[in-house]
Structure formats: C-alpha cells, structure tokens
Design a protein around this motif. Structure first.
Motif, PDB file in Angstrom:
ATOM      1  N   GLU A 235       7.347   1.476  -8.191  1.00  0.00           N
ATOM      2  CA  GLU A 235       7.335   0.068  -8.589  1.00  0.00           C
ATOM      3  C   GLU A 235       7.991  -0.793  -7.516  1.00  0.00           C
ATOM      4  O   GLU A 235       9.092  -0.442  -7.057  1.00  0.00           O
ATOM      5  CB  GLU A 235       8.176  -0.108  -9.855  1.00  0.00           C
ATOM      6  CG  GLU A 235       7.569   0.463 -11.106  1.00  0.00           C
ATOM      7  CD  GLU A 235       6.424  -0.406 -11.569  1.00  0.00           C
ATOM      8  OE1 GLU A 235       6.619  -1.640 -11.634  1.00  0.00           O
ATOM      9  OE2 GLU A 235       5.349   0.153 -11.835  1.00  0.00           O
TER      10      GLU A 235
ATOM     11  N   GLU B 294       0.822  -1.204   0.000  1.00  0.00           N
ATOM     12  CA  GLU B 294       0.000   0.000   0.000  1.00  0.00           C
ATOM     13  C   GLU B 294       0.864   1.265   0.000  1.00  0.00           C
ATOM     14  O   GLU B 294       0.572   2.218  -0.723  1.00  0.00           O
ATOM     15  CB  GLU B 294      -0.915  -0.024   1.231  1.00  0.00           C
ATOM     16  CG  GLU B 294      -2.006   1.024   1.204  1.00  0.00           C
ATOM     17  CD  GLU B 294      -2.716   1.104   2.550  1.00  0.00           C
ATOM     18  OE1 GLU B 294      -3.113   0.032   3.064  1.00  0.00           O
ATOM     19  OE2 GLU B 294      -2.836   2.216   3.085  1.00  0.00           O
TER      20      GLU B 294
ATOM     21  N   GLN C 194       2.376   1.723  -3.439  1.00  0.00           N
ATOM     22  CA  GLN C 194       1.352   2.162  -4.382  1.00  0.00           C
ATOM     23  C   GLN C 194       1.026   3.634  -4.189  1.00  0.00           C
ATOM     24  O   GLN C 194       0.974   4.400  -5.149  1.00  0.00           O
ATOM     25  CB  GLN C 194       0.074   1.334  -4.197  1.00  0.00           C
ATOM     26  CG  GLN C 194      -0.057   0.254  -5.269  1.00  0.00           C
ATOM     27  CD  GLN C 194      -1.129  -0.752  -4.911  1.00  0.00           C
ATOM     28  OE1 GLN C 194      -1.898  -0.544  -3.969  1.00  0.00           O
ATOM     29  NE2 GLN C 194      -1.178  -1.844  -5.654  1.00  0.00           N
TER      30      GLN C 194
END
Ligand code: C2E
Ligand code: CA
Ligand code: CA
Ligand code: CA
Length: 274
Positions: free
Chosen positions: A137, A129, A132
């Motif tokens: 990446e 999380e 993201q």
C-alpha cells in the motif's frame, strides 16, 4: 618562487589524480556491487515521542566491499549520484525496502531518494509500479527527499509531490534546515513531515541558536499541520527537550541504531522501543 609554485601545482595535480582514481574505483566497485551481493539495508526506527511507539523505519543502504570493508553511503551515494549508477542502486533499495515492509504489522518504510532519482522521467509512475508489483500500500511508504531535490525546479517538484501524495504516499523533507529552502516555499509542497537535521539536535543543549532553530522549525511544522521528526537523538536530555518543544517523532542512536532486517522485524512486532 616560480619553481615552488610549479611544485605546488604538481602536488595539487597528484592529489586530484588520486581523487579521480578513488572515484573511479568506487564507481567500478558500485557497478558490480549488486551482482556481488555486497549491498544490504539497515533499518532505523522512527518513533512517536510519548510512548516511543514505532511509526516506521528508515531504510539505509549499506555497502560492504570485499576489498575495503564497509564504505559509508555518505561517501558512495554522492559518487553514484554523479553517474547513472544512482538509478540502479535506488531501484535496488526500493525493491528490497518494499519487501521488508510487508513483514511488519503496520509501520511504514521511509526511503531516501536522491535529487536525480526524484527528477527522473516518470518518477511517480515508476514508484507506483514498484509498490504495486510488490503488493505494498502506498500509505506504508514514505518518500524522503532533500531540499535540493525540490528547490531547483520548484514548480515541477511541487507537481511530482502532489501526484505522489494523491496516490497515498507519505512525503518527508529530509535534512531540513541545511539547504537553501525558504520557509516561505514550504507551504507550496505537499508534505507530511519535516525531518530536522541532526546538526541542530546536536547543538540544542549547547547553543541558543540551535535550540531556537529547532523550536522555530517545530512551530512552523505544526502551523502547517506537518509532523516533525527530530533526527540524530543521542541522549535522554534531548528526548526531554524535544518532547517539550513539541516534536512529534524521534529518531537516533538513543532510541535505536540502524538494525538488520531480522532485528527490525522483531522490533516491528514488539511495536514499542524499550
Ligand atoms: P540521512 O538520510 O540523513 O540518514 C541519517 C543518517 O544519520 C544515517 O547515516 C544514520 O545512520 C545516521 N544516524 C541516525 N541516528 C544517528 C545518531 O543518533 N547519531 C549520529 N551521529 N548519526 C545518526 P548513514 O546510514 O551513514 O547514511 C548517510 C546518508 O547517506 C543518509 O543521510 C542519506 O543521505 C544517504 N543514504 C543512505 N541510504 C541511502 C539510500 O538508500 N538512498 C539514498 N539516495 N541515499 C541514502
Ligand atoms: Ca534520510
Ligand atoms: Ca536526514
Ligand atoms: Ca543527511
């Protein structure tokens, strides 16, 4: 004799009180360190052995206190690890390390996670999380954990590492050789690299034992298809010896000290050391 004994006990108690007071001061200070903006990250290049191309940077936490000046992570991390502060500090490190990696052309950032962080409920989900949210990446993030983190509950650790690796994160086993891992267990874990502890690199030129350990770790890693990062490389002679021994990557003062984010970014753009 009895009185002397009591005296020793009293001194011992005082020393212990002193130790506890010190820990309490550190804990109290750490709890406020984020708000007081006393934390920062330093980045140390991890370089490929032949061309000295920078593969990634290890993020190293720095704490500069108004009261006592800089305090070493070797001192405050174990104290944070014994309280819940490690989670707050760890999240701060993760967030800021991810922010920096975005400014580099392609290198990864290698982040230290303490055993308690690693064993935290839904560790994988948490890291995924954060990456993201930061827009990073997983392949540009290396997770460094020590043997202690994985050998206490090997089955659960193996599963966590497997999931992380499936998500695309890189995994490095830190301080390799200093813990109580058996070489035999290593193959069960989803790993990308072993980091050879700097005590062995330091001893290489002096003691046959250290040199033998370094060589066998490198052989093992290669047989298992893992990279090998030699830590604490301080001399040209060590670079030479490690190249001959077949280490894939080098890290240490001889190549670069840990540097500020600005300098790291310039090094990242230049791509090579030297
Ligand atoms: P580590 O993960 O083994 O990190 C390598 C340590 O070796 C760093 O010390 C680095 O500055 C030092 N070092 C690098 N090259 C050389 C060299 O050529 N010679 C010598 N003598 N030392 C070298 P540092 O930054 O003081 O960190 C100490 C330890 O604190 C780390 O050891 C790691 O266990 C812990 N630590 C640091 N940052 C974090 C963090 O963000 N999270 C966690 N959980 N632990 C951290
Ligand atoms: Ca490390
Ligand atoms: Ca290490
Ligand atoms: Ca260490």
């Amino acid at each position: 004799a009895k009185r002397a004994g009591r005296g020793v006990v009293r001194l011992f108690d005082e020393a212990m009180d002193e130790g506890i007071r010190f820990r309490k001061r550190i804990e109290g200070g750490l709890a406020q360190a984020i708000d007081k903006r006393e934390l920062s990250l330093a980045f140390q290049p991890i370089v490929e052995r032949d061309e000295l191309e920078i593969a990634g940077f290890e993020a190293l936490l720095r704490w500069n206190t108004a009261e006592y000046g800089p305090i070493s992570p070797a001192v405050f991390i174990p104290i944070a690890e014994e309280s819940n502060l490690i989670h707050e500090l760890g999240d701060w490190v993760l967030e800021h390390a991810l922010e920096q990696v975005k400014g580099w052309p392609g290198q990864y950032v290698s982040i230290n996670f303490s055993p308690r962080q690693f064993r935290r409920h839904n560790f994988v989900g948490h890291v995924v999380e954060c990456a993201q949210r930061a827009g990073v990446e997983p392949g540009r993030v290396q997770i460094e954990i020590t043997e202690t983190a994985i050998f206490d509950d090997a089955e659960r650790a193996a599963e966590t590492l497997y999931k992380l690796r499936q998500m695309g994160f890189r995994i490095a086993l830190d301080d390799f050789g200093t813990g109580y891992s058996s070489l035999y267990n290593i193959r069960k874990f989803a790993l990308d690299a072993l980091k050879i502890d700097r005590s062995f690199i330091d001893g290489m030129g002096r003691e046959r034992e250290s040199a033998a350990i370094v060589h066998s770790i490198i052989h093992l890693a290669r047989a298992l298809g893992l990279g090998v990062v030699a830590e604490g490389v301080e001399t040209a002679a060590q670079v030479q010896a490690l190249r001959m021994a077949g280490a894939s990557h080098l890290q240490g003062y001889y190549l670069s000290r840990p540097v500020t984010p600005d300098v790291a970014r310039r090094l990242a753009d230049a791509r090579f050391i030297g």
